[in-house]
Write an enzyme that holds these catalytic residues in place. Structure first.
Site, PDB file in Angstrom:
ATOM      1  CG  HIS A 172      -1.742   1.197   1.433  1.00  0.00           C
ATOM      2  ND1 HIS A 172      -3.087   1.258   1.148  1.00  0.00           N
ATOM      3  CD2 HIS A 172      -1.413   2.432   1.900  1.00  0.00           C
ATOM      4  CE1 HIS A 172      -3.544   2.461   1.418  1.00  0.00           C
ATOM      5  NE2 HIS A 172      -2.552   3.200   1.893  1.00  0.00           N
ATOM      6  CD  GLU A 173       1.946   3.528   3.585  1.00  0.00           C
ATOM      7  OE1 GLU A 173       2.292   4.639   3.115  1.00  0.00           O
ATOM      8  OE2 GLU A 173       0.831   3.342   4.107  1.00  0.00           O
ATOM      9  CG  HIS A 231       0.690   6.246  -0.876  1.00  0.00           C
ATOM     10  ND1 HIS A 231      -0.433   6.717  -1.504  1.00  0.00           N
ATOM     11  CD2 HIS A 231       0.248   5.696   0.294  1.00  0.00           C
ATOM     12  CE1 HIS A 231      -1.505   6.473  -0.766  1.00  0.00           C
ATOM     13  NE2 HIS A 231      -1.114   5.850   0.334  1.00  0.00           N
ATOM     14  CD  GLU A 240      -4.696   6.472   2.176  1.00  0.00           C
ATOM     15  OE1 GLU A 240      -4.431   5.309   2.514  1.00  0.00           O
ATOM     16  OE2 GLU A 240      -3.826   7.319   1.905  1.00  0.00           O
TER      17      GLU A 240
END
Length: 654
Positions: free
Chosen positions: A167-168, A171, A246
């Site tokens: 998930h990070e 980004h 998100e």
């Protein structure tokens, strides 16, 4: 949504941020002017005088907000992601840590970085945070840092931790980090008025002090009120910019890991444990928009993240929210341990088999940019296992990483190698030159397919070296690989990537000015690139010409450009990067499609072709996962003998 669509969405979000910031400034200036008009009874003054006072008040307000935002953004940009992590109490993860939790974290991050074609970021842990949370920070992938809380290390299984880290990474890959840094700077500027007002307000000292500061009380109160109105506006901006991203990051994490259970399990633990994702640090508000989960409770209007139940249901449509009550009761009696869950599943010792050779269709390569395929993580793990543990250990340490990098570039030819050693001695000193010589001996038998992944593994340690030393290393790289007038594919790829990554880590931009252009305008650079790659991958000139024409037809159909491999390939490529990096996203996708067509025209993907393809994608900021090649598992031939998949008279392989 593919990589290029996500990049476009981030640019749109940046544009929205500019408009929201402008709107916030207008609202705050209007509020300040109204307070000045009422507080100083400007209606009793002449119109010209009143207007002048309002203009001055408005200009001063804009200056305070603008300067505060600019200074804060500049400081964050210069400090990189590590500065954000340390400001929240983050502690760097030592490369030789004995802690099994930290080793597991490091392994997961390295696998995801190599699988996604990104530099390995710096790693931090927030040791005093029992909640489950994480964030990625930085201006570019070259200065990125990922931080996780102690709660995430303790409570999450390997699959769940992988989901959070993926998930990070989304980004990082999609450019959200830069948007987050800009958002931090913007919000600091909006809050600047409140801080200024609190400084100007009298504190203690009795009536005499308060009276002496009387003329400042009204402006201070106006600044405080306007500033805290700015707080409300800032939270609305964060909520508006962050929520949808998100959802996209969750979807990207699933695409990265090709499984939903890990990410959904992490979200369930946040919802079911009393510590949740909360952070205790006083600076949690500053980074709330870049965290994996909410740092504290907010109303739905100000929430920077979608509701947890909604996020879980998108990953697991069969999920019943009533399950959370059962999980909470169970975990209240016995809190979960991620390491114990891994041991129960046998994950602490399991190792995926190394992947075999595969073909790489052009459409599959383009689709995998910023979006690792199903086997990418297994492939990355296999590549890491091909690197001896002692070599990995030296590559991770700041005191030994530079000799490792230089050792990869030392020739096997005695006369050339002696000249390289003399060059290193003159430029970097005898001890470093001798250490590089020893590393050259130790790395001689390294699998060709793992050399670039090894440099990615070494990048965090490389960034810890003094800036002056890194500049000296970058300056000597070109001379080191060109000392005999010949450059092979790996030498060029490694030196070009290092120079670019070091430039972006230090200056937050590539080492060339990016020129916005189109494919038609970039036709000479496209043709030079395709000619080099065709010559690298095909020994037969006729086959190379056919591959060149096939790729060109995908990108520039009908263009009457003949196949003419440049005499000095590295010079042609160096001249092409500023042009090709300036292409818009859809044109870059078409460029990679055509390039892959050139490479796979003969149905074979060699090690040299794979290295060159990944280098081209990296240089134009399109992260490409490593591709399995026919060379994987073959021993590296001595320098001076040509690898069967690395034939090129263009680069002058030795």
């Amino acid at each position: 949504m593919n990589f290029f669509e996500r990049q476009l969405e981030v640019r749109r979000a940046s544009a929205r941020l500019v408009w929201l910031f402008t709107l916030a400034v207008v609202v705050i200036v209007a509020l300040v002017d109204f307070a000045v008009w009422a507080g100083f009874r400007l209606w009793e003054r002449q119109a010209g005088s009143a207007v002048w006072i309002l203009v001055v008040a408005g200009v001063l307000t804009v200056l305070v907000i603008g300067l505060t935002s600019w200074i804060r953004t500049l400081l964050l940009r210069r400090g990189g992601g590590g500065k954000v992590a340390t400001s929240l109490g983050g502690v760097p993860v030592s490369p030789d840590t004995p802690d099994p939790n930290l080793r597991r974290l490091r392994n997961v991050v390295e696998e995801i970085a190599i699988a996604s074609g990104m530099p390995v970021p710096q790693l931090y842990v927030l040791p005093n945070e029992p909640g489950i949370n994480a964030f990625a920070a930085g201006w570019t992938p070259g200065d990125a840092a990922i931080a996780v809380t102690q709660g995430a290390l303790d409570r999450l299984s390997r699959d769940e931790l992988q989901g959070v880290i993926a998930h990070e990474f989304s980004h990082v890959v999609n450019g959200d980090m830069r948007l987050n840094i800009r958002l931090m700077g913007v919000l600091t500027g909006i809050l600047g008025l409140a801080l200024l007002g609190r400084i100007l307000l009298p504190r203690g000292g009795g009536r005499r002090q308060a009276g002496s500061l009387g003329p400042l009380v009204l402006p201070a109160l106006v600044a405080v009120i306007a500033g805290y109105v700015g707080v409300v506006i800032g939270r609305l901006i964060k909520a508006g910019v962050s929520r949808q991203r998100e959802f996209l990051a969750d979807a990207s994490a699933v695409q990265f890991t090709r499984q939903t259970e890990g990410l959904a399990g992490a979200l369930k633990k946040i919802a079911g444990l009393p510590t949740g994702s909360r952070l205790h640090t006083a600076k949690a508000e500053d980074v709330s928009h870049m965290l994996f989960g909410e740092s504290r409770k907010f109303s739905s209007l100000f929430a920077t993240h979608p509701p947890l139940v909604r996020r879980i249901q998108l990953l697991d449509p069969a999920f019943d929210p009533r399950e959370l009550d059962q999980l909470s009761s169970r975990w209240a009696a016995a809190p979960p341990s991620g390491m114990d869950e891994d041991r129960a599943l046998g994950l602490t010792t399991a190792a995926a088999p190394a992947p075999g050779p595969v073909r790489a269709p052009a459409d599959a390569v383009v689709a995998s940019i910023g979006n690792p395929a199903a086997g990418s993580f297994g492939h990355a793990g296999g590549l890491l296992r091909c690197i001896p543990e002692d070599v990995q250990a030296r590559a991770r340490r700041a005191d030994s990483v530079v000799p490792v990098i230089l050792g990869l570039l030392l020739s096997g030819h005695p006369q050339i190698r002696t000249g390289q050693h003399q060059l290193l001695t003159a430029r970097l000193g005898r001890p470093l030159a001798d250490a590089a010589w020893r590393e050259g001996d130790a790395l001689r038998g390294l699998d060709p397919a793992v050399r670039l992944p090894l440099t990615e593994l070494a990048f965090p340690a490389l960034r810890q070296r003094p800036q002056q030393e890194l500049q000296a290393v970058a300056a000597v790289l070109h001379e080191l690989v060109r000392i005999d007038g010949k450059v092979d594919v790996f030498e060029y790829c490694l030196s070009a990537l290092l120079v670019r990554d070091l430039s972006e880590a230090a200056h937050h931009r590539p080492p060339w000015p990016v020129r916005r252009t189109s494919l038609r305008q970039a036709a000479p650079s496209v043709a030079a690139l395709f000619a080099v790659v065709a010559a690298v991958g095909h020994r037969d000139p006729a086959a190379a010409a056919a591959a060149f024409r096939a790729g060109l037809a995908r990108v520039l159909p009908g263009a009457p450009i003949p196949f003419q491999p440049p005499g000095q390939a590295w010079q042609a490529l160096d001249a092409a990067w500023p042009v090709l990096d300036g292409l818009p996203g859809p044109d870059k996708a078409l460029l990679v499609d055509g390039l892959t067509t050139v490479i796979t025209n003969d149905g074979v993907l060699g090690v040299a072709e794979s290295e060159l393809l990944r280098t081209v994608c990296a240089m134009v900021h399109c992260p490409l996962p490593p591709l399995a090649t026919v060379g994987l598992g073959q021993p590296l031939p001595p320098r001076g003998q040509q690898h069967p998949q690395q034939s090129s008279g263009v680069f002058g392989v030795r």
